[in-house]
Write an enzyme that holds these catalytic residues in place. Structure first.
Site, PDB file in Angstrom:
ATOM      1  N   TYR A  23      35.405  13.703  68.419  1.00  0.00           N
ATOM      2  CA  TYR A  23      36.769  14.067  68.776  1.00  0.00           C
ATOM      3  C   TYR A  23      37.255  13.459  70.088  1.00  0.00           C
ATOM      4  O   TYR A  23      38.408  13.651  70.461  1.00  0.00           O
ATOM      5  CB  TYR A  23      36.895  15.593  68.847  1.00  0.00           C
ATOM      6  CG  TYR A  23      36.578  16.256  67.528  1.00  0.00           C
ATOM      7  CD1 TYR A  23      37.444  16.133  66.449  1.00  0.00           C
ATOM      8  CD2 TYR A  23      35.404  16.979  67.348  1.00  0.00           C
ATOM      9  CE1 TYR A  23      37.151  16.725  65.228  1.00  0.00           C
ATOM     10  CE2 TYR A  23      35.104  17.575  66.135  1.00  0.00           C
ATOM     11  CZ  TYR A  23      35.980  17.439  65.077  1.00  0.00           C
ATOM     12  OH  TYR A  23      35.692  18.014  63.879  1.00  0.00           O
ATOM     13  N   ASN A  75      48.076  19.521  63.621  1.00  0.00           N
ATOM     14  CA  ASN A  75      46.650  19.269  63.445  1.00  0.00           C
ATOM     15  C   ASN A  75      46.056  20.595  62.994  1.00  0.00           C
ATOM     16  O   ASN A  75      45.789  21.466  63.820  1.00  0.00           O
ATOM     17  CB  ASN A  75      45.987  18.776  64.727  1.00  0.00           C
ATOM     18  CG  ASN A  75      44.531  18.406  64.507  1.00  0.00           C
ATOM     19  OD1 ASN A  75      43.912  18.846  63.546  1.00  0.00           O
ATOM     20  ND2 ASN A  75      43.982  17.618  65.413  1.00  0.00           N
ATOM     21  N   HIS A  81      41.298  22.167  55.086  1.00  0.00           N
ATOM     22  CA  HIS A  81      40.569  22.197  53.823  1.00  0.00           C
ATOM     23  C   HIS A  81      40.517  23.582  53.190  1.00  0.00           C
ATOM     24  O   HIS A  81      39.910  23.740  52.137  1.00  0.00           O
ATOM     25  CB  HIS A  81      39.130  21.711  54.059  1.00  0.00           C
ATOM     26  CG  HIS A  81      39.030  20.668  55.123  1.00  0.00           C
ATOM     27  ND1 HIS A  81      39.502  19.381  54.949  1.00  0.00           N
ATOM     28  CD2 HIS A  81      38.571  20.731  56.393  1.00  0.00           C
ATOM     29  CE1 HIS A  81      39.308  18.697  56.072  1.00  0.00           C
ATOM     30  NE2 HIS A  81      38.750  19.494  56.960  1.00  0.00           N
ATOM     31  N   ASP A  88      51.646  27.223  52.315  1.00  0.00           N
ATOM     32  CA  ASP A  88      52.809  27.933  51.770  1.00  0.00           C
ATOM     33  C   ASP A  88      53.871  28.185  52.837  1.00  0.00           C
ATOM     34  O   ASP A  88      55.070  28.152  52.541  1.00  0.00           O
ATOM     35  CB  ASP A  88      52.381  29.250  51.126  1.00  0.00           C
ATOM     36  CG  ASP A  88      51.665  29.055  49.793  1.00  0.00           C
ATOM     37  OD1 ASP A  88      51.685  27.925  49.248  1.00  0.00           O
ATOM     38  OD2 ASP A  88      51.066  30.036  49.304  1.00  0.00           O
ATOM     39  N   HIS A 101      44.969  14.066  62.555  1.00  0.00           N
ATOM     40  CA  HIS A 101      43.565  14.391  62.787  1.00  0.00           C
ATOM     41  C   HIS A 101      43.003  13.387  63.763  1.00  0.00           C
ATOM     42  O   HIS A 101      43.258  12.179  63.638  1.00  0.00           O
ATOM     43  CB  HIS A 101      42.772  14.366  61.479  1.00  0.00           C
ATOM     44  CG  HIS A 101      43.222  15.404  60.514  1.00  0.00           C
ATOM     45  ND1 HIS A 101      42.785  16.709  60.574  1.00  0.00           N
ATOM     46  CD2 HIS A 101      44.105  15.344  59.492  1.00  0.00           C
ATOM     47  CE1 HIS A 101      43.370  17.404  59.622  1.00  0.00           C
ATOM     48  NE2 HIS A 101      44.187  16.595  58.949  1.00  0.00           N
ATOM     49  N   LEU A 102      42.253  13.862  64.726  1.00  0.00           N
ATOM     50  CA  LEU A 102      41.636  12.989  65.712  1.00  0.00           C
ATOM     51  C   LEU A 102      40.637  12.038  65.068  1.00  0.00           C
ATOM     52  O   LEU A 102      40.578  10.860  65.406  1.00  0.00           O
ATOM     53  CB  LEU A 102      40.937  13.828  66.783  1.00  0.00           C
ATOM     54  CG  LEU A 102      41.880  14.637  67.670  1.00  0.00           C
ATOM     55  CD1 LEU A 102      41.173  15.844  68.242  1.00  0.00           C
ATOM     56  CD2 LEU A 102      42.430  13.761  68.768  1.00  0.00           C
ATOM     57  N   SER A 103      39.845  12.548  64.138  1.00  0.00           N
ATOM     58  CA  SER A 103      38.832  11.731  63.478  1.00  0.00           C
ATOM     59  C   SER A 103      39.355  11.260  62.118  1.00  0.00           C
ATOM     60  O   SER A 103      40.326  11.809  61.589  1.00  0.00           O
ATOM     61  CB  SER A 103      37.542  12.531  63.281  1.00  0.00           C
ATOM     62  OG  SER A 103      37.730  13.579  62.340  1.00  0.00           O
ATOM     63  N   ARG A 112      35.594  17.344  53.847  1.00  0.00           N
ATOM     64  CA  ARG A 112      36.706  17.037  54.748  1.00  0.00           C
ATOM     65  C   ARG A 112      37.696  16.040  54.142  1.00  0.00           C
ATOM     66  O   ARG A 112      38.717  15.753  54.736  1.00  0.00           O
ATOM     67  CB  ARG A 112      36.178  16.489  56.071  1.00  0.00           C
ATOM     68  CG  ARG A 112      35.363  17.488  56.859  1.00  0.00           C
ATOM     69  CD  ARG A 112      34.988  16.945  58.218  1.00  0.00           C
ATOM     70  NE  ARG A 112      33.983  17.726  58.876  1.00  0.00           N
ATOM     71  CZ  ARG A 112      34.209  18.823  59.588  1.00  0.00           C
ATOM     72  NH1 ARG A 112      35.438  19.267  59.739  1.00  0.00           N
ATOM     73  NH2 ARG A 112      33.205  19.476  60.160  1.00  0.00           N
TER      74      ARG A 112
END
Length: 147
Positions: A23, A75, A81, A88, A101-103, A112
């Site tokens: 991260y 994020n 997941h 919703d 997402h950082l990664s 993931r």
């Protein structure tokens, strides 16, 4: 001036110390401060919110509609997941958003690879580290400026 909202999900409060090889070393507070500065420079207001609690994230998304937020940067962390409920909330308020997402989640564990948000997001950014937040902010600015 447009109103933007930056939402960070669970465990992102640990940025800088949590798995820096995945991260990065930037702290969430530093990322948020940089984004607020960039948003102000673009003529927008940016409010930042982080929570480890799913219901608080949902409440924040719902409140964003009442508050006149025009764009959200999300994020969702581990809720990416798992959270149909947060998904919703985004469908209910219909505020455009970018998932970040950082990664690169697609280069990580199989679980993931699935996101409950990607198919309803305006766009998605994966694997750019802290720079992804700035890229998302620039894209949000372009989105509202098309007006």
């Amino acid at each position: 001036m447009s109103s933007f909202l930056l939402i960070n999900g669970p465990n992102l409060n640990l940025l800088g110390s949590r798995e820096p090889e995945v991260y990065g070393t930037a702290r969430l507070e530093d990322i948020e401060a940089r984004c607020v500065e960039l948003a102000n420079g673009m003529g927008h207001e940016l409010v930042c919110f982080q929570s480890n609690a799913e219901h608080e994230l949902i409440d924040t998304v719902q409140q964003a509609a009442t508050d006149g937020v025009e764009f959200i940067i999300l994020n969702p962390g581990g809720f990416t997941h798992t959270s149909v409920a947060l998904r919703d909330a985004f469908l209910a308020v219909q505020i455009p958003f970018i998932e970040i997402h950082l990664s690169n989640t697609f280069a990580r564990e199989e679980f993931r690879h699935n996101s409950y948000f990607s198919d309803i997001a305006n766009s998605c950014l994966f694997g750019f580290g802290a720079l992804g937040y700035e890229l998302a902010l620039t894209a949000a600015h372009q989105h509202v400026s098309k007006g």
